[in-house]
Design a protein around this motif. Structure first.
Motif, PDB file in Angstrom:
ATOM      1  N   GLN A   1    -104.910  43.919   3.321  1.00 21.61           N
ATOM      2  CA  GLN A   1    -106.252  43.492   3.699  1.00 21.61           C
ATOM      3  C   GLN A   1    -107.097  44.652   4.216  1.00 21.61           C
ATOM      4  N   ALA A   2    -106.440  45.730   4.606  1.00 22.39           N
ATOM      5  CA  ALA A   2    -107.152  46.903   5.126  1.00 22.39           C
ATOM      6  C   ALA A   2    -106.327  48.153   4.853  1.00 22.39           C
ATOM      7  N   GLY A   3    -107.015  49.278   4.761  1.00 22.65           N
ATOM      8  CA  GLY A   3    -106.335  50.572   4.710  1.00 22.65           C
ATOM      9  C   GLY A   3    -105.980  51.025   3.312  1.00 22.65           C
ATOM     10  N   TYR A   4    -105.368  52.209   3.262  1.00 29.24           N
ATOM     11  CA  TYR A   4    -104.949  52.799   1.999  1.00 29.24           C
ATOM     12  C   TYR A   4    -103.429  52.948   1.928  1.00 29.24           C
ATOM     13  N   LEU A   5    -102.724  52.177   2.763  1.00 30.87           N
ATOM     14  CA  LEU A   5    -101.267  52.245   2.801  1.00 30.87           C
ATOM     15  C   LEU A   5    -100.691  50.990   2.164  1.00 30.87           C
ATOM     16  N   ALA A   6     -99.960  51.168   1.077  1.00 32.36           N
ATOM     17  CA  ALA A   6     -99.328  50.033   0.403  1.00 32.36           C
ATOM     18  C   ALA A   6     -97.985  49.753   1.071  1.00 32.36           C
ATOM     19  N   TRP A   7     -97.875  48.614   1.720  1.00 36.90           N
ATOM     20  CA  TRP A   7     -96.641  48.191   2.395  1.00 36.90           C
ATOM     21  C   TRP A   7     -95.924  47.232   1.447  1.00 36.90           C
ATOM     22  N   ILE A   8     -94.785  47.679   0.906  1.00 39.66           N
ATOM     23  CA  ILE A   8     -94.139  46.964  -0.199  1.00 39.66           C
ATOM     24  C   ILE A   8     -92.767  46.461   0.240  1.00 39.66           C
ATOM     25  N   ASP A   9     -92.568  45.156   0.124  1.00 43.31           N
ATOM     26  CA  ASP A   9     -91.291  44.524   0.453  1.00 43.31           C
ATOM     27  C   ASP A   9     -90.394  44.574  -0.777  1.00 43.31           C
ATOM     28  N   LEU A  10     -89.380  45.435  -0.727  1.00 42.69           N
ATOM     29  CA  LEU A  10     -88.470  45.611  -1.862  1.00 42.69           C
ATOM     30  C   LEU A  10     -87.222  44.742  -1.750  1.00 42.69           C
ATOM     31  N   ARG A  11     -87.108  43.934  -0.722  1.00 40.41           N
ATOM     32  CA  ARG A  11     -85.895  43.146  -0.510  1.00 40.41           C
ATOM     33  C   ARG A  11     -85.577  42.192  -1.657  1.00 40.41           C
ATOM     34  N   PRO A  12     -86.585  41.617  -2.342  1.00 38.59           N
ATOM     35  CA  PRO A  12     -86.233  40.751  -3.476  1.00 38.59           C
ATOM     36  C   PRO A  12     -85.467  41.465  -4.582  1.00 38.59           C
ATOM     37  N   LEU A  13     -85.558  42.792  -4.622  1.00 34.17           N
ATOM     38  CA  LEU A  13     -84.837  43.541  -5.657  1.00 34.17           C
ATOM     39  C   LEU A  13     -83.412  43.879  -5.240  1.00 34.17           C
ATOM     40  N   GLY A  14     -83.103  43.712  -3.957  1.00 33.06           N
ATOM     41  CA  GLY A  14     -81.750  43.974  -3.483  1.00 33.06           C
ATOM     42  C   GLY A  14     -81.332  45.428  -3.563  1.00 33.06           C
ATOM     43  N   VAL A  15     -82.297  46.361  -3.432  1.00 36.72           N
ATOM     44  CA  VAL A  15     -81.960  47.780  -3.537  1.00 36.72           C
ATOM     45  C   VAL A  15     -81.592  48.324  -2.163  1.00 36.72           C
ATOM     46  N   ASP A  16     -80.722  49.315  -2.144  1.00 40.05           N
ATOM     47  CA  ASP A  16     -80.325  49.977  -0.911  1.00 40.05           C
ATOM     48  C   ASP A  16     -81.339  51.069  -0.580  1.00 40.05           C
ATOM     49  N   GLU A  17     -81.879  51.046   0.647  1.00 37.75           N
ATOM     50  CA  GLU A  17     -82.932  51.989   1.018  1.00 37.75           C
ATOM     51  C   GLU A  17     -82.472  53.438   0.908  1.00 37.75           C
ATOM     52  N   GLU A  18     -81.297  53.732   1.412  1.00 39.62           N
ATOM     53  CA  GLU A  18     -80.820  55.118   1.378  1.00 39.62           C
ATOM     54  C   GLU A  18     -80.608  55.590  -0.046  1.00 39.62           C
ATOM     55  N   ALA A  19     -80.066  54.718  -0.901  1.00 38.75           N
ATOM     56  CA  ALA A  19     -79.861  55.096  -2.298  1.00 38.75           C
ATOM     57  C   ALA A  19     -81.201  55.340  -2.985  1.00 38.75           C
ATOM     58  N   LEU A  20     -82.185  54.489  -2.705  1.00 43.56           N
ATOM     59  CA  LEU A  20     -83.502  54.681  -3.310  1.00 43.56           C
ATOM     60  C   LEU A  20     -84.133  55.979  -2.834  1.00 43.56           C
ATOM     61  N   GLN A  21     -84.024  56.273  -1.548  1.00 41.43           N
ATOM     62  CA  GLN A  21     -84.589  57.521  -1.047  1.00 41.43           C
ATOM     63  C   GLN A  21     -83.945  58.732  -1.703  1.00 41.43           C
ATOM     64  N   ARG A  22     -82.648  58.684  -1.920  1.00 43.78           N
ATOM     65  CA  ARG A  22     -81.970  59.819  -2.588  1.00 43.78           C
ATOM     66  C   ARG A  22     -82.534  60.020  -3.988  1.00 43.78           C
ATOM     67  N   VAL A  23     -82.721  58.934  -4.724  1.00 39.91           N
ATOM     68  CA  VAL A  23     -83.245  59.033  -6.084  1.00 39.91           C
ATOM     69  C   VAL A  23     -84.685  59.544  -6.070  1.00 39.91           C
ATOM     70  N   LEU A  24     -85.511  59.012  -5.177  1.00 44.57           N
ATOM     71  CA  LEU A  24     -86.907  59.435  -5.113  1.00 44.57           C
ATOM     72  C   LEU A  24     -87.018  60.915  -4.779  1.00 44.57           C
ATOM     73  N   ILE A  25     -86.190  61.373  -3.859  1.00 43.02           N
ATOM     74  CA  ILE A  25     -86.265  62.774  -3.425  1.00 43.02           C
ATOM     75  C   ILE A  25     -85.616  63.712  -4.437  1.00 43.02           C
ATOM     76  N   GLU A  26     -84.394  63.397  -4.844  1.00 44.45           N
ATOM     77  CA  GLU A  26     -83.618  64.338  -5.659  1.00 44.45           C
ATOM     78  C   GLU A  26     -83.988  64.303  -7.137  1.00 44.45           C
ATOM     79  N   ARG A  27     -84.317  63.125  -7.655  1.00 40.23           N
ATOM     80  CA  ARG A  27     -84.600  63.016  -9.082  1.00 40.23           C
ATOM     81  C   ARG A  27     -86.102  62.957  -9.369  1.00 40.23           C
ATOM     82  N   GLU A  28     -86.818  62.123  -8.623  1.00 41.66           N
ATOM     83  CA  GLU A  28     -88.237  61.931  -8.906  1.00 41.66           C
ATOM     84  C   GLU A  28     -89.130  62.939  -8.186  1.00 41.66           C
ATOM     85  N   LYS A  29     -88.606  63.625  -7.176  1.00 41.36           N
ATOM     86  CA  LYS A  29     -89.335  64.670  -6.448  1.00 41.36           C
ATOM     87  C   LYS A  29     -90.600  64.140  -5.773  1.00 41.36           C
TER      88      LYS A  29
END
Length: 401
Positions: free
Chosen positions: A331-359
């Motif tokens: 409703q305000a701002g430029y920050l997208a707050w995204i609930d990923l829980r419906p996908l059942g992904v592990d936060e630490e695993a996702l962060q590793r992929v985003l940092i190490e592979r996707e840069k």
């Protein structure tokens, strides 16, 4: 491109938000400091909440003119140019008749928060916040030796339970809320004000994101809520804010506040001018505030419309790739707050992929006490926003596979 994105682009033709400005090598926290948080240099960052756009040209022109004067001596914020500019902004933006005699000044919103907490609480006492919680609040409260009491966003019963505790002294609002982008309605603010009054808690309302409320929603200044109840009936309260977030000049420092009670206001000013030694504000911050509030409204509306296009683009991509998220823009701002829980992904695993592979560097929800969420900064050119959401989509695919 969605209709929302097309409409947003059409309203920003007067300004150029598409050109990428290289911020590397400028001591920029988001770009040059990415390794401090993520451990790797060279990532494409979507992190700390500043924007990759130049500030309004009217602000830049005022800063250049002030520098051309050549003398940068001690200055004062208690002068009509600044005070009347703030009053003008509140009047034209929010329809509020602001009493400038209640204004105070500080180097930052968090500095003001710290001073008020020291005035209104003692070590070990409780400070109530909504969860998820902006990490700056957590650091300020815990750094002062106070106890952080979190209540889920929108849970009125939990809020009353916490405020009813004998040692709960302050309710800190984020209005609009960071990181979720929630805009509080007038009814919600009145209810929270009444709960605070009933249980003897002061209210500090951080309204630094107020100018970035999107169409269909309205920011209600807490001062209006307190005034409606009367200063005495409204209890202790303060608003803390700055133009630096919406006009993107946080590096100039500078914020201001509104404190309801005259004795509290005098005590705050005494602390800032004596104990903190901050009698003279940054002159360029005053200059930027005055120009923004007097001349920057068109730029702000344009950048907000552009960001609306970014948010619409992200919603379109996520809906196409992961409809189970059912993500809608804030409703305000430029920050997208995204609930990923419906996908059942592990936060630490996702962060590793985003940092190490996707840069890319994207803030995990655990920073705000909400594992399973993610905060994506979209205050940037469309090309960067598209690169960020594409990296996120690929990262989610990888982790799920």
């Amino acid at each position: 491109m969605s209709e929302g994105a097309r409409n947003a682009v059409s309203t920003t033709a007067r300004y150029d938000f598409d050109t990428v400005i290289d911020r590397r090598g400028t001591w920029c926290v988001q770009w040059d400091g990415v390794a401090d948080r993520f451990g790797v240099d060279g990532l494409l960052p979507f992190t700390i909440s500043d924007m990759d756009f130049e500030t309004a040209p009217e602000v830049l022109a005022a800063l250049r003119a002030r520098l051309d004067h050549g003398v940068l001596g001690y200055t004062t914020w208690q002068q009509d140019d600044f005070l009347s500019a703030v009053a003008h902004w509140y009047g034209t933006r929010y329809g509020a008749d602001l009493d400038t005699g209640r204004l105070v000044y500080g180097p930052s919103v968090l500095s003001q928060l710290s001073q008020l907490l020291q005035m209104w609480t003692s070590e070990g006492e409780g400070v109530v916040v909504h969860t998820p919680t902006y990490d700056g609040f957590r650091k300020a409260v815990l750094g002062l030796g106070r106890e952080l009491r979190g209540v889920p966003l929108g849970d009125t019963e939990a809020l009353e339970r916490e405020l009813a505790r004998a040692d709960a002294k302050v309710l800190v609002l984020c209005s609009p809320h960071n990181p979720t982008g929630r805009v509080w309605t007038e009814a919600e603010l009145r209810e929270m004000a009444e709960l605070a009054r009933r249980h003897g808690a002061a209210v500090i309302s951080d309204e630094i994101h107020a100018d970035f409320v999107h169409d269909g929603h309205v920011h209600v200044p807490y001062a209006r809520i307190a005034d409606a109840a009367g200063v005495g009936a409204g209890g202790r309260w303060a608003v803390i804010t700055s133009a630096s977030k919406s006009f993107n000049f946080p590096a100039l420092t500078g914020s201001y506040g509104i404190i309801g009670d005259p004795a509290d206001r005098a005590e705050y000013l005494r602390r800032m001018e004596t104990a903190e030694g901050l009698a003279s504000p940054a002159v360029l911050s005053l200059t930027a505030h005055i120009a923004a509030y007097r001349e920057g409204a068109a730029w702000l509306d344009a950048v907000r419309a552009y960001v609306t296009g970014n948010l619409a683009m992200v919603a379109e991509r996520l809906d196409a790739e992961f409809p189970e998220l059912a993500w809608v823009p804030p409703q305000a701002g430029y920050l997208a707050w995204i609930d990923l829980r419906p996908l059942g992904v592990d936060e630490e695993a996702l962060q590793r992929v985003l940092i190490e592979r996707e840069k890319v560097a994207i803030m995990p929800g655990s920073v705000y006490g909400a594992p399973g969420f993610l905060r994506l900064n979209l205050g940037c050119p469309r090309s960067k926003a598209e690169a960020g959401v594409s990296a996120l989509v690929r990262g989610l695919r990888t982790v799920r596979a």
